[in-house]
Design a protein around this motif. Structure first.
Motif, PDB file in Angstrom:
ATOM      1  N   GLY A  17       0.861  -1.168   0.000  1.00  0.00           N
ATOM      2  CA  GLY A  17       0.000   0.000   0.000  1.00  0.00           C
ATOM      3  C   GLY A  17       0.899   1.220   0.000  1.00  0.00           C
ATOM      4  N   THR A  18       0.684   2.129  -0.930  1.00  0.00           N
ATOM      5  CA  THR A  18       1.615   3.236  -1.113  1.00  0.00           C
ATOM      6  C   THR A  18       0.887   4.546  -1.371  1.00  0.00           C
ATOM      7  N   SER A  19       1.553   5.630  -1.065  1.00  0.00           N
ATOM      8  CA  SER A  19       0.973   6.950  -1.309  1.00  0.00           C
ATOM      9  C   SER A  19       1.076   7.363  -2.774  1.00  0.00           C
ATOM     10  N   GLY A  23       4.514   6.065  -8.836  1.00  0.00           N
ATOM     11  CA  GLY A  23       5.913   6.127  -8.452  1.00  0.00           C
ATOM     12  C   GLY A  23       6.438   4.775  -8.001  1.00  0.00           C
ATOM     13  N   ALA A  24       5.621   4.035  -7.249  1.00  0.00           N
ATOM     14  CA  ALA A  24       6.034   2.704  -6.797  1.00  0.00           C
ATOM     15  C   ALA A  24       6.188   1.761  -7.984  1.00  0.00           C
ATOM     16  N   THR A  25       5.282   1.871  -8.946  1.00  0.00           N
ATOM     17  CA  THR A  25       5.384   1.048 -10.149  1.00  0.00           C
ATOM     18  C   THR A  25       6.690   1.317 -10.880  1.00  0.00           C
ATOM     19  N   SER A  26       7.061   2.583 -10.981  1.00  0.00           N
ATOM     20  CA  SER A  26       8.306   2.946 -11.635  1.00  0.00           C
ATOM     21  C   SER A  26       9.512   2.413 -10.862  1.00  0.00           C
ATOM     22  N   GLY A  59      -0.563  -4.440  -5.416  1.00  0.00           N
ATOM     23  CA  GLY A  59      -0.284  -3.091  -4.953  1.00  0.00           C
ATOM     24  C   GLY A  59      -1.448  -2.160  -5.210  1.00  0.00           C
ATOM     25  N   MET A  60      -1.529  -1.121  -4.402  1.00  0.00           N
ATOM     26  CA  MET A  60      -2.560  -0.114  -4.611  1.00  0.00           C
ATOM     27  C   MET A  60      -2.177   1.168  -3.898  1.00  0.00           C
ATOM     28  N   ALA A 243      20.477  -7.327   2.100  1.00  0.00           N
ATOM     29  CA  ALA A 243      20.400  -5.879   2.291  1.00  0.00           C
ATOM     30  C   ALA A 243      18.975  -5.513   2.670  1.00  0.00           C
ATOM     31  N   LYS A 244      18.836  -4.509   3.517  1.00  0.00           N
ATOM     32  CA  LYS A 244      17.528  -3.994   3.894  1.00  0.00           C
ATOM     33  C   LYS A 244      17.336  -2.626   3.260  1.00  0.00           C
ATOM     34  N   LEU A 245      16.170  -2.439   2.647  1.00  0.00           N
ATOM     35  CA  LEU A 245      15.899  -1.225   1.890  1.00  0.00           C
ATOM     36  C   LEU A 245      14.524  -0.660   2.250  1.00  0.00           C
ATOM     37  N   ALA A 246      14.249   0.525   1.742  1.00  0.00           N
ATOM     38  CA  ALA A 246      12.903   1.101   1.764  1.00  0.00           C
ATOM     39  C   ALA A 246      12.698   1.795   0.435  1.00  0.00           C
ATOM     40  N   ASP A 247      11.494   1.721  -0.095  1.00  0.00           N
ATOM     41  CA  ASP A 247      11.239   2.402  -1.369  1.00  0.00           C
ATOM     42  C   ASP A 247      11.133   3.911  -1.131  1.00  0.00           C
ATOM     43  N   PRO A 248      11.000   4.722  -2.172  1.00  0.00           N
ATOM     44  CA  PRO A 248      10.992   6.182  -1.977  1.00  0.00           C
ATOM     45  C   PRO A 248       9.853   6.693  -1.098  1.00  0.00           C
TER      46      PRO A 248
END
Length: 263
Positions: A17-19, A23-26, A59-60, A243-248
């Motif tokens: 779930g994203t704002s 952008g998440a798709t990209s 995703g949504m 590795a641990k990450l976070a998307d934008p």
């Protein structure tokens, strides 16, 4: 080992779930070569991330007030309603009551005894994701929690999950597998929240891992795309390079280049 031969208690779906779904798709498209396909006009903007035409995640876009961007791990259940009732009896909460999803299955979102959200998926026409444990797909999940024993008891009662201890650099690791499936069916672990200093004060959570061909290259690409590197690529003996990450937008995830396991 996580496979698509899903049994009760095993992760069988995952979504973000994203704002900003565009952008998440990209971001994930460039990172994992995923492509986003809408689930249709009646799905409220929900869609599927696909790799070579096979679904690896959902995703949504979420509305303000629905919580920060995050990944949700869903576990297979034969009866979502009964599982939700057990969770409540074991001091969990029902955040989204079991509901039919256009005949594809029944979903629910719960919170465990520590307030960590997770999903249930009772299969209908859709059993789960199409790919697991391959590059670009879900391969492992970890629960970071303040009380490992309490979490193990909750998920055992709710989903039938069993735990075992495995030697790990600096101590032991609590592994998780579905009921009566044996240690070869391990799909994740339960980790003390204190062992995740990169997220001090952020609260407990489920962390999904995606298999990759080159962890260092993915870390560099994520940084280039505006993601955050929470833990740089690190070798874990006998496991792989992690590795641990976070998307934008803040949704946390991890990647791993696994060490081939002896059969």
């Amino acid at each position: 080992m996580l496979t698509t031969r899903f049994v009760n208690g095993a992760p069988n779906w995952i979504d973000v779930g994203t704002s900003d779904i565009d952008g998440a798709t990209s971001f994930y498209g460039a990172l994992f070569d995923w492509r986003f396909r809408s689930a249709g006009p009646d799905a409220g903007g929900y869609g599927f991330f696909q790799l070579d035409g096979k679904t690896v995640a959902g995703g949504m876009q979420t509305a303000p007030g629905q919580g920060p961007p995050s990944w949700t791990v869903y576990f297979r259940t034969a009866d979502a309603q009964a599982t939700a009732q057990v969770a409540e009896r074991k001091h969990g909460r029902v955040l989204l009551a079991p509901m039919d999803v256009m005949g594809q299955g029944t979903m629910a979102v719960l919170a465990d005894q520590a307030g960590v959200s997770f999903g249930l998926w009772q299969p209908g026409q859709t059993v789960g994701v199409d790919v697991a444990n391959e590059p670009g797909a879900l391969c492992w999940v970890e629960l970071y929690t303040p009380d490992v024993a309490a979490a193990a008891a909750f998920y055992n009662a709710t989903l039938g999950l069993e735990t075992s201890a495995a030697p790990f650099p600096g101590g032991t690791y609590t592994c998780v597998n579905p009921a009566d499936a044996g240690e070869e069916a391990m799909f994740g672990g339960i980790v003390p929240l204190a062992d995740d200093p990169t997220e001090a004060g952020s609260g407990a959570y489920w962390l999904p891992y995606f298999e990759v061909g080159d962890a260092d290259a993915v870390v560099a690409k994520a940084r280039e795309l505006g993601g955050r590197v929470r833990m740089p690529a690190t070798d874990v003996e006998g496991v792989g390079r992690i590795a641990k990450l976070a998307d934008p937008y803040g949704a946390r995830f991890a990647v791993i280049k696994s060490v081939p396991q002896e059969m």
